[in-house]
Enzyme design. Sequence first.
Site, PDB file in Angstrom:
ATOM      1  N   ASP A 210      -9.240  53.079  14.910  1.00 44.77           N
ATOM      2  CA  ASP A 210      -9.378  54.225  13.772  1.00 44.77           C
ATOM      3  C   ASP A 210      -9.222  53.416  12.467  1.00 44.77           C
ATOM      4  O   ASP A 210      -8.330  52.390  12.466  1.00 44.77           O
ATOM      5  CB  ASP A 210      -8.793  55.359  14.327  1.00 44.77           C
ATOM      6  CG  ASP A 210      -9.248  56.564  13.664  1.00 44.77           C
ATOM      7  OD1 ASP A 210     -10.258  56.533  12.762  1.00 44.77           O
ATOM      8  OD2 ASP A 210      -9.045  57.698  14.172  1.00 44.77           O
TER       9      ASP A 210
ATOM     10  N   GLU B 182      -9.842  73.303   6.722  1.00 47.30           N
ATOM     11  CA  GLU B 182      -9.945  72.977   8.018  1.00 47.30           C
ATOM     12  C   GLU B 182     -10.679  71.496   8.393  1.00 47.30           C
ATOM     13  O   GLU B 182     -11.930  71.377   8.216  1.00 47.30           O
ATOM     14  CB  GLU B 182     -10.737  73.797   8.895  1.00 47.30           C
ATOM     15  CG  GLU B 182     -10.481  73.869  10.649  1.00 47.30           C
ATOM     16  CD  GLU B 182     -11.434  74.915  11.287  1.00 47.30           C
ATOM     17  OE1 GLU B 182     -10.884  75.441  12.358  1.00 47.30           O
ATOM     18  OE2 GLU B 182     -12.550  75.292  10.875  1.00 47.30           O
TER      19      GLU B 182
END
Length: 713
Positions: free
Chosen positions: A243, A451
Amino acid sequence: MEKYRDESLDFKERARDMVSRMTVEELAGQMLYGAAKIERLGVQFYNWWNEGLHGVARAGMATVFPQAIGLAAAFDDGLVGEMAEAIADEGRAKYNEYSKWGDYDIYKGLTYWSPNVNIFRDPRWGRGQETYGEDPYLTAKLGVAFVKGLQGNDPRYLKLAACAKHFAVHSGPEKIRHEFDAVVSDQDLWETYLPAFKALCDAGVEGFMGAYNRTNGEPCCGSESLQKILREEWGFDGYFTSDCWAIADFHEKHQVTKTATESVALAVKNGCDLNCGNLYGMLLSALDEGLITEEMLRECVTRLITTRMRLGMFDEKTPFDGITFDVVECEKHQKLNLELSKKSLVLLKNNGVLPLNKTKLKNVAVIGPNADSIVALNGNYHGTANEYITVLEGIREALPGVRVNYTMGSHLYKKKIEPLGFEYNGLAEAKILASHADAVVLVVGLDETIEGEEMQGAEAQERGEISFSGDKNSLYLPETQRRLIRELCDMGKPVILVNMAGSAIDFEYGNDHADAIIQAWYPGAMGGRAIAQLIFGDYSPSGKLPVTFYRNDNKLPEFTDYSMEGRTYKFFQEKPLYPFGYGLSYTSFAYSDLTLSADSIGAGEGLTATVTVKNTGRMDGDEVVELYIKDNEASVRVPQHKLCGFQRVFLKAGESKTLTFTLDKSAMELTDKTGAYQVEPGVFTLYAGGSQPDEYSQSLGGGQVVSKEFTVR
């Protein structure tokens, strides 16, 4: 002719030959996500980083499909596969065009870092919207369909290369992901966290991405244990990427290494071929220090070049060269987008107010911070649609000649819409509009600014305006929206609450006082039209929850606790707000004649089940048929019951159909404390219906499931 140029040879053989001709410096240049050009070998500069979670992302115009959690609510792997095919066509079309113009920038390649098949184990996780929910079986089925659709069915070439992320135990908290150690038992690891990744590996996914966190002490992008599972036990032969900037966390945050070169070495030794980030700029230093070998680099680069070869990057032509830009946001894809959006919507509550009768309406109030929001249509990791239809626009489109009034009513999370005004300065106008309306469509929720991934909305959280930053601290909406709901629900007008959010929300006052509640997720560019057509009864809603909607006062384990005890429908002991697998319809369905191919089977054998479903209502509609299984005599902890099959079926009013399900031995398997799968002799119960088989689910949905026992010898 050099072997790497010979298109008749196997890709791996060609890749080995090409890599054998690279200098050490050239090898190092291939292991960063912005891979260097090697002109003498015909290697073009290439950026590996591309996103396609629910449409080609961050690369300009593309079809923006519903966010992944909404796709999961459709319970339709066939349709998810069609969507992935559309994404692949648009991705290839854009790559073909960008290449003509010499544009090899980020997000414009063919290696897509999707899908996200992490398990949405906790409703507070902001990135849960990117997943297919809390159930490993559903996640695996949809993930496999996505991978196959994205990569295509050409016998030689990949249309795009999919990537399974984030391997392997990863679902928040976002704020501490760079230093967090997800401690998990062998039983939970193999029962919950690994099955979807294994399914994608078996389906031929080309790439894997490691997670930021550690799992049981080892950083996921440099984990000997996880790589042993992936490469040795599962036989994965594709490429593995970190990542982004995760390898730097090894020494900076996890502190499992002391220096940058030690971190590089740990990643390379444990199978991390590609660095999304810049730490692999230290590869040659790690080599000079004797921490890695040249052979390790050649092995990594061989895997990377093989993937590029499978995509046809070094061949004269591919079967996909003729895909033109006309396919991007074409009419076919827009129709598919609308269909997916309609099937993703979940009707959580309806006291009879829906569907609204258009002929009886003279004035409709559309109110709420997400009512005219494009941001709330998108979700995160999205492209830019050529056309968006917000909820307000969808309502207006559906009601020609009817007065449709609109106001925000409140900010998404701030207490003021206009900075110089009083607090709650949108509330009075909202009440004015509602007082004149025949019905109120109140559109609330979240969006990607508050979010999602780490640090989203952090400044607003620090000011006390929201209780979440990426992740949520509470399952309630921001206070400004909660007050809006309370005030409008008390006005005596029909209130249809539409929630646009990527996770479970407790609607507090709205639970009991709104007349209808629609969970719309982040429904994509056509979302407003889909929502309006549901409200006015153009079709019957059919989506089902892919996650449990908990009450805010339900006792959930600590967010950092990765044990599955007390989590998800499988192990949660309390009564939730709305259960996994739940969703209402405008019609009704009855189940009968659940028949098994055998009443007794041997351990390791499969089973066939048939069940008849009848539309007993007055409206045509889809039903999602859910199959659950319960092990009644297990010697270890097992789920209360678990999903083992689902099918979506369209039935006209009064029509019946008999559906067939095939269960292999995995449906009967339990996971013991060592993580081993086994089938124990005993009595099992199979359930079929439109919900889970528990009393609460059945009482909410108004339907009954049918069941049948069988024995495993």
